[in-house]
Design an enzyme around this catalytic site. Structure first.
Site, mmCIF file in Angstrom:
data_model
loop_
_atom_site.group_PDB
_atom_site.id
_atom_site.type_symbol
_atom_site.label_atom_id
_atom_site.label_comp_id
_atom_site.label_asym_id
_atom_site.label_seq_id
_atom_site.Cartn_x
_atom_site.Cartn_y
_atom_site.Cartn_z
ATOM 1 N N ARG A 156 0.847 -1.189 0.000
ATOM 2 C CA ARG A 156 0.000 0.000 0.000
ATOM 3 C C ARG A 156 0.889 1.249 0.000
ATOM 4 O O ARG A 156 2.097 1.170 0.181
ATOM 5 C CB ARG A 156 -0.948 -0.012 1.202
ATOM 6 N N GLY A 157 0.191 2.411 -0.161
ATOM 7 C CA GLY A 157 0.932 3.653 -0.321
ATOM 8 C C GLY A 157 1.086 3.865 -1.823
ATOM 9 O O GLY A 157 1.454 2.916 -2.547
ATOM 10 N N ASP A 216 -2.056 10.688 -2.844
ATOM 11 C CA ASP A 216 -2.365 9.601 -3.784
ATOM 12 C C ASP A 216 -2.582 10.127 -5.183
ATOM 13 O O ASP A 216 -2.366 9.423 -6.167
ATOM 14 C CB ASP A 216 -3.588 8.820 -3.308
ATOM 15 N N LYS A 226 -5.184 10.013 2.281
ATOM 16 C CA LYS A 226 -5.973 9.180 3.202
ATOM 17 C C LYS A 226 -7.102 9.962 3.859
ATOM 18 O O LYS A 226 -6.911 11.109 4.244
ATOM 19 C CB LYS A 226 -5.013 8.614 4.264
HETATM 20 O O1 MRU Z 1 -4.826 3.233 1.807
HETATM 21 P P1 MRU Z 1 -3.347 3.480 1.834
HETATM 22 O O2 MRU Z 1 -2.706 2.994 3.077
HETATM 23 O O3 MRU Z 1 -2.662 2.986 0.588
HETATM 24 O O4 MRU Z 1 -3.227 5.061 1.825
HETATM 25 C C1 MRU Z 1 -1.950 5.633 1.764
HETATM 26 C C2 MRU Z 1 -1.949 7.106 1.804
HETATM 27 O O5 MRU Z 1 -2.969 7.751 1.844
HETATM 28 C C3 MRU Z 1 -0.610 7.752 1.707
HETATM 29 O O6 MRU Z 1 -0.574 8.933 2.426
HETATM 30 C C4 MRU Z 1 -0.301 8.048 0.243
HETATM 31 O O7 MRU Z 1 -0.504 6.913 -0.538
HETATM 32 C C5 MRU Z 1 1.077 8.531 0.048
HETATM 33 S S1 MRU Z 1 2.299 7.319 0.353
HETATM 34 C C6 MRU Z 1 3.789 8.041 0.070
#
Ligand code: MRU
Length: 380
Positions: free
Chosen positions: A46-47, A271, A282
């Site tokens: 994830r991320g 994202d 998020k």
């Molecule tokens: O649902 P996730 O855990 O994938 O969400 C991740 C985020 O919102 C992060 O802040 C974003 O992807 C940036 S990661 C460098």
């Protein structure tokens, strides 16, 4: 060790399963398209940048599998025996990966980039020998192109994270100097945008990790980040490992620590950044930005240029993933906390209005409001 990598044979992807952290550090090997898509959906990886890196390697592994004798006869009407057939299969697989999560633009970006590289290789082979017009470069050569491109995406992300960390560190030190603040720098962050969400350093945590290496003292407030607790499970885990002073707070405590003067800057990841600077991150991020504005605290979005989507005019055009209501009702609880059947709304991301963002820190530098102008200049 990289937490996302190709297996030695190159036909599987190995990842640290983030859904098990911090209780268990377990690497898993993913070989089928179904396993790979499931890993993205279930947040085993994830991320935004990390799912881009993963998708690149996933396609490289699937491309390698097409080299096996008799591996591919047909898929979705495509034949694996020609270059075009090879690419069509890869395209179909790429679409499945893209559909796994809609918000982070890095996922589609990485899939398109790998497939483009494979197509370029096909044309290169044709050009090399004009008499072989319409002949095949061959599966092996195309698969090697996919692996090269996936590796390049990964390596570039490492360099981008490092540059973002440098820009962010310089900026926050200036903010503190201008405000006459000495002592540990208080940073509030939401979700997890550290090395686990990227390759190295991370984005939002990059300045903190780099600064810590250089002897700068930080105190980080990590929002727990309901409902999947990326802040509680992952941000604290990463910062503790790096020896950073980190304090976990519930999401509804951000206002309280800001009011006490404990936060000099907010650092969050992203994202997808739209052309006007509206930023999806998020769920809960936009609320933190509103609070920061109220208390006069600079709010920064940190992300690689692969998270900027100039095709997307503003936040309204960003697709927001909705997830299983059970993540709110029962996950992480010994017993469900809400009456059975309670209606839940579970968007995984929200959009922070561009006006609330002090700066968007990328590997190319820091972009400032109005972003429509600064980000357009960036694309040139
Ligand atoms: O649902 P996730 O855990 O994938 O969400 C991740 C985020 O919102 C992060 O802040 C974003 O992807 C940036 S990661 C460098």
């Amino acid at each position: 060790m990289d937490h996302i990598r190709l297996s030695e044979a190159g036909s599987s992807v190995i990842i640290l399963d983030q859904s098990l952290l911090p209780l268990e550090e377990k690497y898993i090997k993913l070989t089928t398209l179904e396993e790979m898509a499931e890993a993205i959906k279930k947040l085993r990886v994830r991320g935004a940048p990390a799912i881009g890196i993963f998708a690149g390697y996933a396609l490289a592994a699937l491309a390698k599998q097409q080299c096996r004798p008799k591996a591919i006869s047909s898929c979705c009407g495509a034949s694996g025996t020609s270059d075009e057939g090879f690419i069509q299969i890869l395209q179909t697989q790429g679409d499945v990966l893209k559909d796994a999560r809609p918000t982070a633009v890095n996922l589609a970006w990485a899939v398109d980039r790998v497939i483009h590289a494979v197509r370029v290789e096909m044309f290169r082979a044709r050009r090399e020998d004009p008499t072989r017009l319409n002949a095949n470069a061959g599966a092996r050569r195309l698969a090697e192109a996919a692996t090269r491109e996936a590796t390049a995406i990964h390596e570039e992300d490492k360099a981008m994270c490092r540059a973002i960390a440098e820009y962010g560190l310089e900026e926050v030190r200036k903010v503190c100097t201008d405000a006459g603040h000495d002592g540990p720098i208080g940073i509030l962050t939401h979700c997890n945008a550290g090395p686990l969400a990227t390759s190295e350093y991370g984005t939002a945590l990059g300045p903190v990790l780099l600064g810590t290496e250089q002897g700068v003292k930080f105190r980080v407030f990590a929002d727990e980040t309901r409902p999947l607790l990326q802040g509680a499970r992952l941000t604290t885990y990463e910062l503790q490992k790096a020896g950073v002073d980190v304090t976990l707070i519930c999401d509804n405590m951000a206002s309280s620590v800001m009011k006490k003067g404990l936060v000099q800057a907010v650092f969050v990841g992203c994202d997808r950044v739209a052309a006007n600077g509206d930023t999806a991150n998020k769920i809960g991020t936009s609320g933190v930005a509103v609070l920061a504005k109220h208390y006069g605290i600079p709010f920064y979005v940190l992300g690689p240029s692969s998270s900027i989507d100039l095709e997307c005019p503003n936040g309204d055009a960003i697709p927001i993933e909705e997830r299983d209501p059970e993540e709110i009702r029962s996950k992480f609880y010994e017993k469900p906390v809400a009456p059975e059947g309670t209606e839940c709304f579970n968007p995984s991301f929200d959009v922070t209005d561009a006006e609330l963002i002090t700066g968007i820190i990328t590997e190319k530098g820091i972009f400032r409001y109005p972003y429509t102008e600064s980000l357009t200049a960036f694309s040139k």
